[in-house]
Scaffold this active site. Structure first.
Site, PDB file in Angstrom:
ATOM      1  N   TYR A  40       0.845  -1.197   0.000  1.00  0.00           N
ATOM      2  CA  TYR A  40       0.000   0.000   0.000  1.00  0.00           C
ATOM      3  C   TYR A  40       0.883   1.250   0.000  1.00  0.00           C
ATOM      4  O   TYR A  40       0.649   2.195  -0.773  1.00  0.00           O
ATOM      5  CB  TYR A  40      -0.883  -0.055   1.253  1.00  0.00           C
ATOM      6  CG  TYR A  40      -1.626   1.197   1.650  1.00  0.00           C
ATOM      7  CD1 TYR A  40      -2.839   1.528   1.046  1.00  0.00           C
ATOM      8  CD2 TYR A  40      -1.156   2.034   2.674  1.00  0.00           C
ATOM      9  CE1 TYR A  40      -3.545   2.662   1.447  1.00  0.00           C
ATOM     10  CE2 TYR A  40      -1.854   3.156   3.073  1.00  0.00           C
ATOM     11  CZ  TYR A  40      -3.051   3.470   2.456  1.00  0.00           C
ATOM     12  OH  TYR A  40      -3.747   4.590   2.852  1.00  0.00           O
ATOM     13  N   LYS A  54       1.193   4.197  -2.705  1.00  0.00           N
ATOM     14  CA  LYS A  54       0.901   5.609  -2.399  1.00  0.00           C
ATOM     15  C   LYS A  54       2.094   6.497  -2.777  1.00  0.00           C
ATOM     16  O   LYS A  54       1.910   7.628  -3.232  1.00  0.00           O
ATOM     17  CB  LYS A  54       0.550   5.781  -0.916  1.00  0.00           C
ATOM     18  CG  LYS A  54      -0.792   5.157  -0.506  1.00  0.00           C
ATOM     19  CD  LYS A  54      -1.996   5.810  -1.187  1.00  0.00           C
ATOM     20  CE  LYS A  54      -3.305   5.414  -0.539  1.00  0.00           C
ATOM     21  NZ  LYS A  54      -4.485   5.943  -1.224  1.00  0.00           N
TER      22      LYS A  54
HETATM   23  N1  LIG Z   1      -8.425   6.098   7.052  1.00  0.00           N
HETATM   24  C1  LIG Z   1      -7.157   6.453   7.130  1.00  0.00           C
HETATM   25  O1  LIG Z   1      -6.529   6.441   8.218  1.00  0.00           O
HETATM   26  C2  LIG Z   1      -6.421   6.908   5.897  1.00  0.00           C
HETATM   27  C3  LIG Z   1      -5.143   7.459   6.061  1.00  0.00           C
HETATM   28  C4  LIG Z   1      -4.429   7.870   4.937  1.00  0.00           C
HETATM   29  C5  LIG Z   1      -4.996   7.752   3.682  1.00  0.00           C
HETATM   30  N2  LIG Z   1      -6.249   7.226   3.551  1.00  0.00           N
HETATM   31  C6  LIG Z   1      -6.784   7.096   2.192  1.00  0.00           C
HETATM   32  O2  LIG Z   1      -8.029   7.755   2.100  1.00  0.00           O
HETATM   33  C7  LIG Z   1      -8.823   7.112   1.095  1.00  0.00           C
HETATM   34  C8  LIG Z   1     -10.198   6.801   1.652  1.00  0.00           C
HETATM   35  O3  LIG Z   1     -10.044   5.904   2.741  1.00  0.00           O
HETATM   36  P1  LIG Z   1     -11.167   5.653   3.849  1.00  0.00           P
HETATM   37  O4  LIG Z   1     -10.458   5.537   5.138  1.00  0.00           O
HETATM   38  O5  LIG Z   1     -12.291   6.626   3.682  1.00  0.00           O
HETATM   39  O6  LIG Z   1     -11.598   4.192   3.431  1.00  0.00           O
HETATM   40  P2  LIG Z   1     -13.054   3.556   3.384  1.00  0.00           P
HETATM   41  O7  LIG Z   1     -12.832   2.085   3.450  1.00  0.00           O
HETATM   42  O8  LIG Z   1     -13.957   4.216   4.386  1.00  0.00           O
HETATM   43  O9  LIG Z   1     -13.551   3.953   1.930  1.00  0.00           O
HETATM   44  C9  LIG Z   1     -12.975   3.470   0.767  1.00  0.00           C
HETATM   45  C10 LIG Z   1     -14.075   3.333  -0.274  1.00  0.00           C
HETATM   46  O10 LIG Z   1     -13.463   2.882  -1.490  1.00  0.00           O
HETATM   47  C11 LIG Z   1     -14.319   1.910  -2.058  1.00  0.00           C
HETATM   48  N3  LIG Z   1     -13.549   1.037  -2.935  1.00  0.00           N
HETATM   49  C12 LIG Z   1     -12.679   0.050  -2.575  1.00  0.00           C
HETATM   50  N4  LIG Z   1     -12.206  -0.568  -3.654  1.00  0.00           N
HETATM   51  C13 LIG Z   1     -12.777   0.038  -4.738  1.00  0.00           C
HETATM   52  C14 LIG Z   1     -12.698  -0.164  -6.139  1.00  0.00           C
HETATM   53  N5  LIG Z   1     -11.920  -1.125  -6.653  1.00  0.00           N
HETATM   54  N6  LIG Z   1     -13.422   0.631  -6.942  1.00  0.00           N
HETATM   55  C15 LIG Z   1     -14.225   1.599  -6.436  1.00  0.00           C
HETATM   56  N7  LIG Z   1     -14.353   1.837  -5.107  1.00  0.00           N
HETATM   57  C16 LIG Z   1     -13.633   1.060  -4.270  1.00  0.00           C
HETATM   58  C17 LIG Z   1     -14.914   1.159  -0.883  1.00  0.00           C
HETATM   59  O11 LIG Z   1     -16.106   0.473  -1.243  1.00  0.00           O
HETATM   60  C18 LIG Z   1     -15.141   2.296   0.112  1.00  0.00           C
HETATM   61  O12 LIG Z   1     -16.436   2.851  -0.009  1.00  0.00           O
HETATM   62  C19 LIG Z   1      -8.025   5.885   0.637  1.00  0.00           C
HETATM   63  O13 LIG Z   1      -7.326   6.183  -0.540  1.00  0.00           O
HETATM   64  C20 LIG Z   1      -7.058   5.662   1.776  1.00  0.00           C
HETATM   65  O14 LIG Z   1      -5.886   5.005   1.371  1.00  0.00           O
HETATM   66  C21 LIG Z   1      -6.977   6.800   4.625  1.00  0.00           C
END
Ligand SMILES: NC(=O)c1ccc[n+]([C@@H]2O[C@H](COP(=O)([O-])OP(=O)(O)OC[C@H]3O[C@@H](n4cnc5c(N)ncnc54)[C@H](O)[C@@H]3O)[C@@H](O)[C@H]2O)c1
Length: 257
Positions: free
Chosen positions: A147, A151
């Site tokens: 991951y 990123k």
């Molecule tokens: N939560 C954290 O701590 C965090 C930290 C840094 C970065 N991020 C990034 O933020 C973004 C959102 O994360 P989040 O925490 O809201 O996650 P989340 O799991 O709440 O949401 C992710 C969404 O992406 C959708 N998804 C997954 N695979 C998919 C695909 N192949 N096609 C279309 N949709 C798809 C899922 O159904 C889900 O609704 C991500 O890119 C994640 O890497 C999150």
């Protein structure tokens, strides 16, 4: 014609917050997600059907992404693409298989390329912008290696896009969140209910990030206020990557930290 923002992973916690924020300066927001039921529920909770539209699309699938772009064309003039869909699968190199490495790479890096190529003609028409949701994991080592490497690639893709598409007036920026309390943490919070409390000690501001914090940064980068900003990564991490007060205390032997 309507201005449109596309938010991939729009049903997730951060995606929903971004969709809400972008609705302030776009006529319509398209919530693109693998989980149509969750996307429909998110769109409904956010507001009227003419402003928030849900669409099922696997952003790692080229045919799905092409169909998504076609739908977007019928909904408005695409001014903003937010590549937000993402998830982390393997926790360590020793637990990573070739297949799980590819899965992390496809979702967290390749999908942003597919989405950009699919909607770039529309972004050229509006001189719009792209915001990629990266992570502090793309900047330093915090586990989840495949991951993190994806990123880091996404951050370089952000700069590559900025340089190649600047001549079309298209800007490309990234946001790198630290820990955000979302459903993506459910398994870790189940394993350790104190995980967020324990994480806080590493954050200069003494708290983790809220989805709204990420959404505000995206809103800024996608807006005319950021008209001269392209190719950057904006950490939204409550100071995590700035450094550690605990280490500063040890190294300086000063109680000022
Ligand atoms: N939560 C954290 O701590 C965090 C930290 C840094 C970065 N991020 C990034 O933020 C973004 C959102 O994360 P989040 O925490 O809201 O996650 P989340 O799991 O709440 O949401 C992710 C969404 O992406 C959708 N998804 C997954 N695979 C998919 C695909 N192949 N096609 C279309 N949709 C798809 C899922 O159904 C889900 O609704 C991500 O890119 C994640 O890497 C999150």
């Amino acid at each position: 014609m309507n201005t449109l923002a596309i938010v991939t992973g729009g049903a997730g916690d951060i995606g929903r917050a971004i969709a809400a924020r972008l609705s302030a300066d776009h006529d319509r927001v398209l919530l693109v997600d693998l989980d149509l039921e969750a996307a429909n529920a998110a769109a409904k909770a956010l507001g009227p059907a003419e402003r928030f539209v849900a669409l099922r699309c696997d952003v790692t699938d080229e045919a799905d992404v092409a169909a998504m772009a076609e739908s977007a064309r019928g909904l408005g003039r695409v001014r903003t693409l937010v590549n937000n869909a993402g998830a982390a699968f393997s926790v360590s190199l020793q637990s990573t298989t070739a297949e799980s490495w590819r899965r992390d790479t496809q979702l967290n890096s390749e999908a942003a390329f597919l989405c950009l190529r699919a909607v770039e003609d529309m972004l050229k028409e509006t001189r719009g912008s792209v915001v990629n949701i990266a992570s502090v994991n793309g900047l330093q080592v915090f586990g989840h290696p495949a991951y993190s490497a994806a990123k880091a690639a996404l951050l370089h893709f952000t700069r590559l896009t900025a340089v190649e598409y600047g001549r079309f007036g298209i800007r490309s920026n990234a946001v790198a969140p630290g820990t955000v309390r979302t459903q993506a943490w459910n398994a870790r919070a189940d394993a350790n209910p104190n995980v967020f409390e324990e994480a806080k000690r590493w954050y200069a501001l003494g708290r983790v990030v809220d989805p709204k914090d990420v959404a505000e940064a995206v809103g800024f980068l996608a807006s005319p206020l950021a008209a001269a900003i392209t190719g950057v990564c904006l950490p939204v991490d409550c100071g995590l990557t700035a450094g550690s007060a605990e280490l500063a205390r040890t190294f300086s032997q000063s109680d000022d930290y």
